[in-house]
Write a protein that holds these residues in place. Structure first.
Motif, PDB file in Angstrom:
ATOM      1  N   LYS A 160       0.828  -1.213   0.000  1.00 35.61           N
ATOM      2  CA  LYS A 160       0.000   0.000   0.000  1.00 35.61           C
ATOM      3  C   LYS A 160       0.860   1.260   0.000  1.00 35.61           C
ATOM      4  O   LYS A 160       0.594   2.212  -0.731  1.00 35.61           O
ATOM      5  CB  LYS A 160      -0.887   0.007   1.250  1.00 35.61           C
ATOM      6  N   GLU A 213      -5.422  16.084  -3.355  1.00 40.76           N
ATOM      7  CA  GLU A 213      -5.160  14.778  -4.004  1.00 40.76           C
ATOM      8  C   GLU A 213      -4.738  13.721  -2.984  1.00 40.76           C
ATOM      9  O   GLU A 213      -5.141  12.566  -3.062  1.00 40.76           O
ATOM     10  CB  GLU A 213      -4.048  14.895  -5.056  1.00 40.76           C
ATOM     11  N   VAL A 258      -7.829  12.476  -0.997  1.00 41.73           N
ATOM     12  CA  VAL A 258      -8.623  11.547  -1.797  1.00 41.73           C
ATOM     13  C   VAL A 258      -7.948  10.179  -1.859  1.00 41.73           C
ATOM     14  O   VAL A 258      -8.594   9.135  -1.666  1.00 41.73           O
ATOM     15  CB  VAL A 258      -8.850  12.124  -3.225  1.00 41.73           C
ATOM     16  N   ALA A 259      -6.647  10.171  -2.109  1.00 44.46           N
ATOM     17  CA  ALA A 259      -5.900   8.898  -2.220  1.00 44.46           C
ATOM     18  C   ALA A 259      -5.954   8.115  -0.909  1.00 44.46           C
ATOM     19  O   ALA A 259      -6.145   6.898  -0.921  1.00 44.46           O
ATOM     20  CB  ALA A 259      -4.456   9.171  -2.619  1.00 44.46           C
ATOM     21  N   GLU A 316      -8.254   8.181   1.376  1.00 46.29           N
ATOM     22  CA  GLU A 316      -9.615   7.626   1.542  1.00 46.29           C
ATOM     23  C   GLU A 316      -9.844   6.440   0.617  1.00 46.29           C
ATOM     24  O   GLU A 316     -10.370   5.402   1.020  1.00 46.29           O
ATOM     25  CB  GLU A 316     -10.658   8.722   1.271  1.00 46.29           C
ATOM     26  N   GLU A 317      -9.432   6.592  -0.629  1.00 44.88           N
ATOM     27  CA  GLU A 317      -9.649   5.514  -1.609  1.00 44.88           C
ATOM     28  C   GLU A 317      -8.850   4.262  -1.293  1.00 44.88           C
ATOM     29  O   GLU A 317      -9.297   3.150  -1.528  1.00 44.88           O
ATOM     30  CB  GLU A 317      -9.288   6.019  -3.014  1.00 44.88           C
ATOM     31  N   MET A 318      -7.645   4.458  -0.751  1.00 38.00           N
ATOM     32  CA  MET A 318      -6.784   3.298  -0.475  1.00 38.00           C
ATOM     33  C   MET A 318      -7.047   2.711   0.907  1.00 38.00           C
ATOM     34  O   MET A 318      -6.478   1.685   1.262  1.00 38.00           O
ATOM     35  CB  MET A 318      -5.313   3.700  -0.618  1.00 38.00           C
TER      36      MET A 318
END
Length: 195
Positions: A74, A185, A188-189, A191-193
């Motif tokens: 990750k 950015e 967002v990353a 949260e998405e990951m």
């Protein structure tokens, strides 16, 4: 041509435990050999920085980063998205990083700057270097050489920097510690990951 000569002089100074100031894509930084307690003590003294405030590290490539911190799948994915660039990633350090640098913490902030001069300086020095703004603690970080008020062994003049500090993101605990460049950015990353 001058910059190349400056980088050579500055890298020699770092190898001899001296202190230099270098440009990045955000602000001017103080560079010292992270494996030298003598050099790190000087950085804290020059900045008048409390010893309980850790100092980040700048690397010239992913290999150098993997040498000093633990990276999972990750973390690598996140790094691929944002580095090199104006984001500091906080990761679990390996034992070779001195405790004085991290104020005794198991975590360390890592910068992989998107700036040719900085990358070449680290490559020539052959070691990761400190990545902390070239100012007295609490004062504004310098965007150009004329704003630097601290004394070091050498300054590389790389012209004007953007002036916006890096966003600091703790990839161990999945949270943003400081808003800066690329903040939206990064948010967002994270949260998405699902860090």
């Amino acid at each position: 041509m001058r910059i190349g000569k400056d980088i050579k002089i500055a890298s020699d100074i770092i190898r001899k435990n001296g202190i230099v100031i270098y440009p990045t894509e955000t602000v001017y930084g103080i560079g010292a050999n992270i494996f030298s307690n003598v050099a790190i003590e000087k950085v804290f003294a020059i900045k008048k920085r409390d010893k309980d405030k850790p100092v980040s590290v700048a690397v010239s490539d992913l290999g150098m980063m993997e040498d000093i911190v633990y990276l999972g799948v990750k973390e690598k994915r996140f790094i691929d998205m944002f580095l090199p660039g104006p984001v500091t990633v906080v990761l679990k350090k390996k034992d070779k990083i001195p405790d004085i640098l991290t104020s005794g913490s198991e975590l360390v902030g890592i910068r992989f700057p998107a700036h040719d001069t900085t990358i070449k300086l680290i490559q020539l020095a052959g070691v990761p270097i400190t990545s902390t703004s070239a100012n007295i603690s609490g004062e504004a970080p310098p965007k150009r050489v004329a704003q630097i008020k601290i004394a070091v062994d050498y300054i590389i003049d790389g012209g004007d920097c953007s002036g916006e500090p890096s966003t600091v993101v703790d990839l161990v605990n999945g949270k943003i510690l400081r808003k800066g460049a690329k903040y939206e950015e990064v948010k967002v990353a994270l949260e998405e990951m699902a860090f």
